[in-house]
Scaffold this active site. Structure first.
Site, PDB file in Angstrom:
ATOM      1  N   GLU A  47     -23.952 -13.716  21.982  1.00  0.00           N
ATOM      2  CA  GLU A  47     -23.476 -13.879  21.090  1.00  0.00           C
ATOM      3  C   GLU A  47     -23.121 -15.561  19.934  1.00  0.00           C
ATOM      4  O   GLU A  47     -22.769 -16.111  20.931  1.00  0.00           O
ATOM      5  CB  GLU A  47     -22.715 -12.831  20.236  1.00  0.00           C
ATOM      6  CG  GLU A  47     -22.322 -12.478  18.702  1.00  0.00           C
ATOM      7  CD  GLU A  47     -20.891 -11.845  18.893  1.00  0.00           C
ATOM      8  OE1 GLU A  47     -20.041 -12.428  19.781  1.00  0.00           O
ATOM      9  OE2 GLU A  47     -20.618 -11.260  17.628  1.00  0.00           O
ATOM     10  N   ASN A 110     -24.551 -12.673  10.793  1.00  0.00           N
ATOM     11  CA  ASN A 110     -24.060 -12.786  12.375  1.00  0.00           C
ATOM     12  C   ASN A 110     -25.524 -12.407  13.282  1.00  0.00           C
ATOM     13  O   ASN A 110     -25.405 -11.633  13.339  1.00  0.00           O
ATOM     14  CB  ASN A 110     -23.195 -12.033  12.580  1.00  0.00           C
ATOM     15  CG  ASN A 110     -22.321 -12.317  14.532  1.00  0.00           C
ATOM     16  OD1 ASN A 110     -23.652 -12.531  14.944  1.00  0.00           O
ATOM     17  ND2 ASN A 110     -21.376 -12.148  14.739  1.00  0.00           N
ATOM     18  N   LYS A 127     -26.051  -8.203  12.857  1.00  0.00           N
ATOM     19  CA  LYS A 127     -25.168  -7.446  13.068  1.00  0.00           C
ATOM     20  C   LYS A 127     -24.652  -6.356  12.433  1.00  0.00           C
ATOM     21  O   LYS A 127     -23.993  -7.317  11.164  1.00  0.00           O
ATOM     22  CB  LYS A 127     -23.653  -8.101  13.488  1.00  0.00           C
ATOM     23  CG  LYS A 127     -22.857  -7.883  14.894  1.00  0.00           C
ATOM     24  CD  LYS A 127     -21.940  -8.902  15.002  1.00  0.00           C
ATOM     25  CE  LYS A 127     -20.439  -8.428  15.564  1.00  0.00           C
ATOM     26  NZ  LYS A 127     -19.527  -9.272  16.685  1.00  0.00           N
ATOM     27  N   GLU A 146     -14.403 -12.044  11.209  1.00  0.00           N
ATOM     28  CA  GLU A 146     -16.076 -12.040  11.120  1.00  0.00           C
ATOM     29  C   GLU A 146     -16.399 -11.894  10.150  1.00  0.00           C
ATOM     30  O   GLU A 146     -16.668 -11.402   9.170  1.00  0.00           O
ATOM     31  CB  GLU A 146     -16.731 -11.127  12.416  1.00  0.00           C
ATOM     32  CG  GLU A 146     -16.601 -12.250  13.992  1.00  0.00           C
ATOM     33  CD  GLU A 146     -17.965 -11.602  14.593  1.00  0.00           C
ATOM     34  OE1 GLU A 146     -18.612 -10.935  14.708  1.00  0.00           O
ATOM     35  OE2 GLU A 146     -16.721 -10.457  16.066  1.00  0.00           O
ATOM     36  N   CYS A 172     -22.951  -7.944  20.340  1.00  0.00           N
ATOM     37  CA  CYS A 172     -20.987  -7.598  20.832  1.00  0.00           C
ATOM     38  C   CYS A 172     -20.256  -6.202  20.091  1.00  0.00           C
ATOM     39  O   CYS A 172     -20.875  -5.769  20.700  1.00  0.00           O
ATOM     40  CB  CYS A 172     -20.195  -8.862  20.307  1.00  0.00           C
ATOM     41  SG  CYS A 172     -18.498  -9.361  21.155  1.00  0.00           S
ATOM     42  N   ASN A 197     -19.006 -12.281  22.393  1.00  0.00           N
ATOM     43  CA  ASN A 197     -17.844 -12.588  22.475  1.00  0.00           C
ATOM     44  C   ASN A 197     -16.247 -11.851  22.528  1.00  0.00           C
ATOM     45  O   ASN A 197     -16.003 -11.278  21.238  1.00  0.00           O
ATOM     46  CB  ASN A 197     -17.993 -14.525  21.047  1.00  0.00           C
ATOM     47  CG  ASN A 197     -18.561 -15.321  21.889  1.00  0.00           C
ATOM     48  OD1 ASN A 197     -18.894 -16.735  21.885  1.00  0.00           O
ATOM     49  ND2 ASN A 197     -19.757 -15.358  20.655  1.00  0.00           N
TER      50      ASN A 197
HETATM   51  N1  CDV Z   1     -17.493 -10.807  18.383  1.00  0.00           N
HETATM   52  C1  CDV Z   1     -17.061  -9.931  18.891  1.00  0.00           C
HETATM   53  O1  CDV Z   1     -17.646  -8.698  17.991  1.00  0.00           O
HETATM   54  N2  CDV Z   1     -16.284  -9.353  19.815  1.00  0.00           N
HETATM   55  C2  CDV Z   1     -15.184  -7.971  19.829  1.00  0.00           C
HETATM   56  C3  CDV Z   1     -13.391  -8.466  19.489  1.00  0.00           C
HETATM   57  C4  CDV Z   1     -13.044  -8.784  18.608  1.00  0.00           C
HETATM   58  C5  CDV Z   1     -13.051  -6.468  20.021  1.00  0.00           C
HETATM   59  C6  CDV Z   1     -15.845  -7.057  20.510  1.00  0.00           C
HETATM   60  O2  CDV Z   1     -16.289  -5.704  20.589  1.00  0.00           O
HETATM   61  O3  CDV Z   1     -16.007  -7.818  21.731  1.00  0.00           O
END
Ligand code: CDV
Length: 307
Positions: A47, A110, A127, A146, A172, A197
């Protein structure tokens, strides 16, 4: 019957705030070259793969935020990835920050794209589950903005025909939601790609920090098994600008078993030959959707959320 697809998870180590995109692309090209030597068909990057994970900072000036976004894809620095894909005949998934310039108001997403072996974009995902918060929360050791910097994806959970099968994408935090995988599963996804991430430290619930790797794999293994799909989860890992990001990029079979996992927190390639026909091991058995699902009893899932 067998539909083998050689897939690589191309984990990236930390990217410094002042690291130019050209340097990151160089690292990615090296991973593509390594993948080529391993006969890879499809390489999956993380990501927001082109820059540091900028939502960890609060910026007053929108121009400082926009500097992390791409206004075109391919752009000047990213064209090399598309050229390499074509040259090596490797497809790729790439996460990046997408800025759409619009006189009615700029739009920020995103985003992840899927590029085929000829260097053509064949799929785009924006996203949907945006974690974190909207305002500067100074009590946190680092921000997760975000929800300030991106709007909710407007393309739904799409699937794309390519690479000899049906491909799905998400990003993510989406991996923690069973609905993501179920919608992709219902659309027939045979391989779901996920860049992430994930900070090791979660400020609102630090008592769960030691479970970060576990929850990462738990979510993706469940998503794979419950929908009979291959899953490729790819981290941006390591200590990035003082913030520890988890690694453990992995490839998961439709049975939920991890078949390859990254060992480092740096740039690392892991590969596996994924037989897309293996999805049937699950889909024609315990998760035969047509036979066993009971959607009449699932209506609360699709009701509008409380405001
Ligand atoms: N980049 C993300 O979406 N990170 C989230 C963290 C903040 C919980 C994740 O679900 O990994």
């Amino acid at each position: 019957m067998s539909r083998p697809l050689t897939v690589a998870a191309a984990q990236l180590g930390p990217i410094a705030r002042d690291e130019p995109r050209s340097a990151v692309v160089k690292r990615m090209l090296a991973l593509m070259q390594e993948a080529h030597e391993k006969d890879v068909d499809l390489i999956v990057f993380p990501e927001l793969a082109l820059t540091t994970f900028f939502p960890r900072w609060y910026f007053e000036d929108q121009a400082d935020v926009d500097a992390f976004f791409e206004t075109e894809m391919p752009g000047l620095e990213t064209q090399a990835l598309f050229d390499k894909a074509k040259e090596l005949q490797i497809g790729f998934y790439l996460g990046y920050a997408e800025l759409i310039k619009d006189p009615a108001g700029d739009r920020h997403f995103n985003t992840a794209i899927l590029v085929d072996k000829t260097g053509e974009i064949i799929g785009k995902y924006r996203k949907i589950h945006l974690p974190g918060h909207e305002e500067n929360e100074t009590w946190r050791p680092f921000q997760h903005l975000e929800r300030r910097y991106f709007e909710t994806g407007d393309l739904g959970f799409g699937t794309y025909e390519g690479f000899g099968g049906t491909m799905g994408m998400c990003l993510c935090n989406d991996r923690r939601w069973p609905e993501t995988f179920r919608v992709l599963g219902l659309k027939g996804a045979e391989l779901v790609m996920i860049g992430y991430n994930t900070p090791l430290h979660y400020p609102p619930a630090p008592e769960h920090d030691h479970l970060q790797d576990f929850h990462n794999h738990l979510s993706m293994q469940a998503g794979a098994y419950q929908n009979g799909t291959w899953v490729v989860g790819v981290a941006k890992a390591g200590k990035e600008e003082g913030c520890d990001l988890i690694g453990k990029s992995c490839i998961i079979a439709p049975t939920g078993e991890i078949v390859a996992v990254a060992e480092t927190l740096g740039d690392e390639l892991i590969t596996h030959v994924c037989d897309l026909d293996r999805c049937d091991e699950i889909r024609k058995n315990v998760f035969d959707f047509r036979r066993y699902r009971e959607p009449e009893n699932y209506t609360p899932i699709t009701e509008a959320k409380e405001k």
